[in-house]
Design an enzyme around this catalytic site. Structure first.
Site, short mmCIF file in Angstrom:
data_model
loop_
_atom_site.label_atom_id
_atom_site.label_comp_id
_atom_site.label_asym_id
_atom_site.label_seq_id
_atom_site.Cartn_x
_atom_site.Cartn_y
_atom_site.Cartn_z
N GLY A 12 0.97 -1.19 0.18
CA GLY A 12 -0.20 -0.45 0.06
C GLY A 12 0.94 1.13 0.06
CD GLN A 13 -0.19 7.34 0.33
OE1 GLN A 13 -0.16 7.93 -0.29
NE2 GLN A 13 -0.88 7.19 1.81
CG ASP A 14 0.79 4.58 4.89
OD1 ASP A 14 0.36 5.49 3.47
OD2 ASP A 14 -0.10 5.57 5.59
CG ASP A 49 -6.61 -12.15 3.62
OD1 ASP A 49 -6.94 -11.78 3.59
OD2 ASP A 49 -7.50 -12.55 2.05
CG LEU A 50 -4.32 -8.44 7.01
CD1 LEU A 50 -4.43 -6.82 6.40
CD2 LEU A 50 -3.09 -8.28 8.00
CB ALA A 73 -6.60 -1.89 7.22
CB SER A 75 -7.11 1.74 4.06
OG SER A 75 -7.16 1.65 3.18
CB SER A 116 -7.68 6.02 11.04
OG SER A 116 -8.37 7.30 10.94
CD GLU A 118 -12.84 9.08 9.17
OE1 GLU A 118 -13.68 8.32 8.96
OE2 GLU A 118 -12.01 9.23 8.52
CE1 TYR A 139 -9.40 2.14 8.34
CE2 TYR A 139 -10.24 4.22 8.74
CZ TYR A 139 -9.15 3.64 8.96
OH TYR A 139 -8.58 3.88 8.79
CG HIS A 169 -0.68 9.80 5.68
ND1 HIS A 169 -1.55 9.42 6.90
CD2 HIS A 169 -0.14 8.69 5.12
CE1 HIS A 169 -1.38 7.99 7.30
NE2 HIS A 169 -1.10 7.56 6.63
O1 G4F Z 1 -9.72 11.04 0.92
P1 G4F Z 1 -11.32 9.92 1.63
O2 G4F Z 1 -12.30 9.01 1.85
O3 G4F Z 1 -10.88 9.71 2.92
P2 G4F Z 1 -10.95 9.81 4.56
O4 G4F Z 1 -12.23 9.00 4.49
O5 G4F Z 1 -10.61 10.77 4.99
O6 G4F Z 1 -10.34 8.21 4.86
C1 G4F Z 1 -8.97 8.44 4.71
O7 G4F Z 1 -7.95 9.29 6.30
C2 G4F Z 1 -8.39 8.24 7.61
C3 G4F Z 1 -7.03 9.14 7.75
O8 G4F Z 1 -8.34 10.21 7.96
C4 G4F Z 1 -7.62 7.11 7.22
F1 G4F Z 1 -7.70 6.59 8.47
C5 G4F Z 1 -8.50 6.28 6.32
O9 G4F Z 1 -8.19 4.55 5.78
C6 G4F Z 1 -8.46 6.85 4.85
O10 G4F Z 1 -6.93 6.95 4.36
O11 G4F Z 1 -12.01 10.98 2.36
C7 G4F Z 1 -12.34 12.35 2.64
C8 G4F Z 1 -13.24 12.83 3.23
C9 G4F Z 1 -14.07 12.53 2.94
O12 G4F Z 1 -14.93 13.30 3.91
C10 G4F Z 1 -15.03 11.83 2.15
O13 G4F Z 1 -16.68 12.14 2.67
O14 G4F Z 1 -13.71 13.40 1.23
C11 G4F Z 1 -14.61 13.45 1.06
N1 G4F Z 1 -15.23 13.38 -0.46
C12 G4F Z 1 -15.81 14.27 -1.03
N2 G4F Z 1 -15.79 12.55 -2.63
C13 G4F Z 1 -14.77 11.96 -0.99
C14 G4F Z 1 -15.51 12.00 -2.36
N3 G4F Z 1 -14.52 11.21 -0.97
C15 G4F Z 1 -14.10 9.34 -1.67
N4 G4F Z 1 -13.14 8.80 -1.27
N5 G4F Z 1 -14.28 10.75 -2.78
C16 G4F Z 1 -15.23 11.04 -3.22
O15 G4F Z 1 -15.59 11.36 -4.75
#
Ligand code: G4F
Length: 323
Positions: A12-14, A49-50, A73, A75, A116, A118, A139, A169
């Protein structure tokens, strides 16, 4: 003899950024990955597999690492609503196999758990190590369980185990299922006429975004301390998805000499299917403890990060034009 590290989610990325860092530091790196996943050069793959604790335990016993980084995870927060049980199995449970192994291992291995931001969910910002957890997705609930297992094994059995509570990140190698890469890739492809529009969900969500390459340094630092302790790792700034999109389109407009792309709202459509059943409105971390006690500081600013990702995706889009 060189130190041995074991990374779950090494593809994965990290996992990739951390593999590079540890190989550079002279570690012998072992990666636990699914069949078919590619690891970085000089990383020994262990296929498994995890969701299979026996495979994970076997890989730990055969590689005998001094340091374990549990990064694997399910993720994707949105995907966790669609498959909560699988998310739980691969996000909450594997750390128990790692901790059980560490508790009985004679050489006192050190354990890093990828916790996280989250986990903070709706806890008011800025969030630090003392902020309460208020998870808003399957999650995040699984991550809270894993984080609390780490605290328990530290307290109950004296295992050197830490939870690094990392805020968002990202990087050019982030999959486009996450919003940052989806935006930079979409904006670059729109500039080259490879797509017409970009569909997004909640534009008002705010996140504290940093560069993944900076954040893996904090993971390593946490395992080099005299005593195990959880830390928040964050940039300290927060930006909405809307701001990210505006900045990314502006960077693409500048690089391609297409000023019309500055008017980003012409190209972005809100699609409600990308909205989540429950949302985390604002995350903004306070990493003062990491700064003072680990000497960690992020090097890449938010604007540099957006630019880095945009430049990468412009090159990728150009390759699509001339395959
Ligand atoms: O890029 P996201 O999917 O990341 P999210 O949900 O913040 O989670 C990431 O960061 C966490 C650390 O806080 C990690 F634990 C987790 O594994 C992951 O790496 O979404 C970021 C935000 C959200 O609020 C989402 O509702 O962007 C909003 N969003 C708006 N449009 C979208 C979209 N997210 C995604 N994935 N796709 C969209 O089209």
């Amino acid at each position: 003899m060189s130190r041995r590290a074991f990374i779950t989610g090494a593809a994965g990325q990290d996992g990739r950024f951390l593999s590079r860092l540890l190989v550079e530091k002279g570690y012998k790196v072992h990666g636990f990955v699914r069949r078919g996943a590619a690891v970085e050069p000089n990383v020994t793959p262990h296929i498994g597999d995890l969701a299979d604790p026996a495979a994970l335990k076997h890989a730990l016993e055969t590689s005998l690492p001094d340091e374990v980084y549990n990064l694997g995870a399910q993720s994707h927060v949105a995907a966790s609503f669609a498959d909560p049980l699988h998310t739980w199995r691969v996000t909450a449970e594997p750390i128990l196999t790692v901790l059980e192994w560490a508790q009985h291992a004679k050489h006192a291995p050190r354990i890093y758990q990828a916790s996280s931001s989250e986990q903070f969910g709706t806890s008011p910002p800025p969030q630090n190590e003392k902020s309460p957890f208020a998870p808003q997705s399957p999650y995040a609930i699984a991550k809270v369980a894993a984080h609390m297992s780490v605290s328990l094994y530290r307290k109950a059995y004296g295992v050197f185990a830490v939870g690094g509570i990392l805020f968002n990140h990202t990087s050019p190698i982030r999959p486009a299922s996450f919003v940052t890469r989806k935006i930079t890739q979409g904006a670059a492809r729109i500039a080259y006429g490879l797509q017409d529009k970009l569909e997004l969900g909640n534009l008002d969500a705010k996140r504290d975004w940093g560069f993944a390459g900076d954040y893996v340094v904090a993971m390593w630092l946490m395992l080099q301390q005299d005593a195990p302790k959880d830390f928040v790792i964050a940039s300290g700034g927060t930006h909405s998805v809307r701001e990210f999109a505006e900045l990314a389109f502006a960077a693409v407009a500048e690089s391609t000499n297409k000023p019309e792309l500055r008017d980003w709202e012409r190209y972005v459509e809100v699609n409600r299917s990308y909205m989540r059943p429950a949302e985390v409105p604002v995350l903004c971390g306070n990493a003062t403890a990491a700064c003072e006690q680990l000497g960690w500081r992020p090097k890449c600013s938010f604007t540099d990060l957006v630019r880095l990702m945009v430049e990468h995706d412009l090159k990728e889009a150009a390759k699509e034009l001339k395959p």
